[in-house]
Scaffold this active site. Structure first.
Site, PDB file in Angstrom:
ATOM      1  N   ALA A 105      37.917  31.310  35.606  1.00  0.00           N
ATOM      2  CA  ALA A 105      38.239  32.645  34.771  1.00  0.00           C
ATOM      3  C   ALA A 105      36.952  33.357  34.815  1.00  0.00           C
ATOM      4  O   ALA A 105      35.393  32.075  34.313  1.00  0.00           O
ATOM      5  CB  ALA A 105      38.736  32.663  33.457  1.00  0.00           C
ATOM      6  N   LEU A 106      36.284  34.697  34.923  1.00  0.00           N
ATOM      7  CA  LEU A 106      34.992  34.999  34.435  1.00  0.00           C
ATOM      8  C   LEU A 106      34.940  35.482  32.611  1.00  0.00           C
ATOM      9  O   LEU A 106      35.744  36.223  32.279  1.00  0.00           O
ATOM     10  CB  LEU A 106      34.746  35.786  35.283  1.00  0.00           C
ATOM     11  CG  LEU A 106      34.488  35.422  36.669  1.00  0.00           C
ATOM     12  CD1 LEU A 106      35.004  37.392  36.901  1.00  0.00           C
ATOM     13  CD2 LEU A 106      32.729  34.881  36.907  1.00  0.00           C
ATOM     14  N   SER A 163      33.434  40.453  34.990  1.00  0.00           N
ATOM     15  CA  SER A 163      35.141  40.518  36.241  1.00  0.00           C
ATOM     16  C   SER A 163      35.483  42.298  36.359  1.00  0.00           C
ATOM     17  O   SER A 163      35.453  43.608  35.042  1.00  0.00           O
ATOM     18  CB  SER A 163      36.321  40.304  35.457  1.00  0.00           C
ATOM     19  OG  SER A 163      37.417  40.495  36.077  1.00  0.00           O
ATOM     20  N   HIS A 205      38.036  43.165  36.858  1.00  0.00           N
ATOM     21  CA  HIS A 205      39.261  43.703  36.341  1.00  0.00           C
ATOM     22  C   HIS A 205      38.866  44.180  34.648  1.00  0.00           C
ATOM     23  O   HIS A 205      40.231  44.928  33.995  1.00  0.00           O
ATOM     24  CB  HIS A 205      39.953  42.452  35.678  1.00  0.00           C
ATOM     25  CG  HIS A 205      41.615  41.362  36.793  1.00  0.00           C
ATOM     26  ND1 HIS A 205      41.467  42.477  36.987  1.00  0.00           N
ATOM     27  CD2 HIS A 205      40.418  40.434  37.743  1.00  0.00           C
ATOM     28  CE1 HIS A 205      42.509  41.618  38.622  1.00  0.00           C
ATOM     29  NE2 HIS A 205      41.596  40.941  38.950  1.00  0.00           N
ATOM     30  N   ASP A 237      45.097  42.312  41.007  1.00  0.00           N
ATOM     31  CA  ASP A 237      45.369  40.548  41.701  1.00  0.00           C
ATOM     32  C   ASP A 237      47.153  41.092  41.982  1.00  0.00           C
ATOM     33  O   ASP A 237      47.913  41.953  41.262  1.00  0.00           O
ATOM     34  CB  ASP A 237      45.407  39.641  40.753  1.00  0.00           C
ATOM     35  CG  ASP A 237      43.832  39.587  40.389  1.00  0.00           C
ATOM     36  OD1 ASP A 237      43.171  39.676  40.958  1.00  0.00           O
ATOM     37  OD2 ASP A 237      43.729  38.480  38.883  1.00  0.00           O
ATOM     38  N   GLU A 271      39.320  34.635  47.164  1.00  0.00           N
ATOM     39  CA  GLU A 271      40.788  34.852  46.342  1.00  0.00           C
ATOM     40  C   GLU A 271      41.248  35.523  47.547  1.00  0.00           C
ATOM     41  O   GLU A 271      41.434  37.581  47.404  1.00  0.00           O
ATOM     42  CB  GLU A 271      39.289  35.806  45.181  1.00  0.00           C
ATOM     43  CG  GLU A 271      39.392  34.921  44.165  1.00  0.00           C
ATOM     44  CD  GLU A 271      39.537  35.290  42.504  1.00  0.00           C
ATOM     45  OE1 GLU A 271      39.702  36.748  42.636  1.00  0.00           O
ATOM     46  OE2 GLU A 271      39.254  34.683  42.295  1.00  0.00           O
ATOM     47  N   HIS A 312      42.971  38.703  44.833  1.00  0.00           N
ATOM     48  CA  HIS A 312      42.368  40.139  44.473  1.00  0.00           C
ATOM     49  C   HIS A 312      41.713  41.347  45.017  1.00  0.00           C
ATOM     50  O   HIS A 312      40.516  41.619  45.688  1.00  0.00           O
ATOM     51  CB  HIS A 312      40.580  39.143  43.552  1.00  0.00           C
ATOM     52  CG  HIS A 312      39.553  40.151  43.126  1.00  0.00           C
ATOM     53  ND1 HIS A 312      40.195  40.265  41.650  1.00  0.00           N
ATOM     54  CD2 HIS A 312      39.291  41.709  43.238  1.00  0.00           C
ATOM     55  CE1 HIS A 312      39.482  41.137  41.471  1.00  0.00           C
ATOM     56  NE2 HIS A 312      38.719  42.052  42.195  1.00  0.00           N
TER      57      HIS A 312
HETATM   58 ZN    ZN Z   1      41.594  39.456  40.305  1.00  0.00          ZN
END
Ligand code: ZN
Length: 292
Positions: free
Chosen positions: A153-154, A159, A161, A168, A211, A214
């Site tokens: 995780a960032l 991120s 997000h 995602d 990913e 994403h």
């Molecule tokens: Zn993502």
């Protein structure tokens, strides 16, 4: 006889070129680069009534669909989309996919684009999409970072997000990298303004592992140009910075896309009565897209 043969082969060649080239360019974007200082709107520059001067503020560097967010360029508070909704309260936008969490947030605009895309995927026979994660507040990102650790995780603010422009998407049947849903997204997402933000062959540029789930909204025609040139966002923004101005033709529309580094009291010229969009790059300037 020889001359006739040559003539006939020339005709055959021309026909083949027509047949083969035409379908390749359909649905694709054509990109032209302006010669330095050549400016399509320069014809109008003497006639100030055809030009509108738009003032650009520093905040605009940090607003829009083209913001680059990575380990070097974090999310600014003013960058977070203001139209965030909880998808579980909007059944009309949750068609053709399932929500894995009743707390699934996203920009309303982007949710519309996403559901348009999923409706077309359904028509192509894909029925197992799952929405696994959308907008995360800085607090939620912090909790995720603590739970998942720095490899998976960032940290908060780093991120996509946290912007509300990324989500995602998975398959309820299998891993996205093997799923037909994943294949469809890889092939078609660009048509709806989305890009696969962390492709398998660009990990050295993005700094993020592959990913396949994403996706990030950048909008058209940008996603079409990125697809055509095989660019990730880092490369695309560098390209615009280098070229300063390009003309893109896509689906009978022409767009002029220009990069302007930010400076105090700056204004940009927009031809009157043309639609346009301004997005910051989250670094040092803005990208102006004019619909010609
Ligand atoms: Zn993502």
């Amino acid at each position: 006889m020889k001359k006739w043969g040559l003539f006939l082969s020339l005709i055959v060649c021309l026909c083949l070129t027509y047949v083969y080239i035409l379908p390749i360019f359909q649905d694709k974007v054509e990109i032209q680069q302006y010669e330095s200082n050549e400016n399509k709107i320069s014809d109008d520059q003497g006639k100030t009534e055809n030009i509108v001067q738009k003032e650009i503020t520093k905040e605009q560097i940090y607003q829009g669909n083209l913001l680059l967010v990575n380990s070097e360029y974090p999310v600014h508070e003013g960058s977070v989309r203001t139209d965030i909704i909880n998808l579980s309260e909007h059944n009309e936008l949750v068609q053709g996919y399932v929500l894995l969490d009743s707390e699934s947030y996203l920009s309303r605009d982007i949710a519309h684009k996403f559901s348009e895309m999923i409706a077309d995927a359904e028509n192509d026979g894909l029925h197992h999409f799952a929405f696994t994660s959308g907008f995360r507040s800085f607090e939620k990102q912090q909790a995720l970072y603590e739970e998942m650790g720095s490899v998976r995780a960032l940290p908060p603010g780093y991120s996509e997000h946290n912007l509300g422009l990324a989500l995602d998407v998975g398959s309820t049947q299998m891993q996205m990298k093997d799923a037909p849903e994943g294949k469809w997204i890889r092939k078609n997402a660009w048509k709806y303004g989305f890009v696969l933000r962390y492709p398998e062959d660009k990990t050295d540029i993005t700094g993020i592992q592959y990913e396949p789930w994403h996706i990030r909204y950048v909008g058209l025609p940008h996603s079409a140009i990125m697809k055509e040139k095989d660019f990730v966002l880092e490369e695309y923004l560098d390209y615009l910075k280098e070229k300063k101005k390009i003309l893109a033709k896509f689906e009978d529309e022409e767009y002029t896309i220009s990069y302007y580094p930010f400076s105090e009291n700056m204004t940009i010229s927009i031809p009157k009565d043309h639609e346009y969009e301004i997005s910051g790059n989250n670094m040092d300037g803005v990208i102006v897209t004019i619909y010609e």
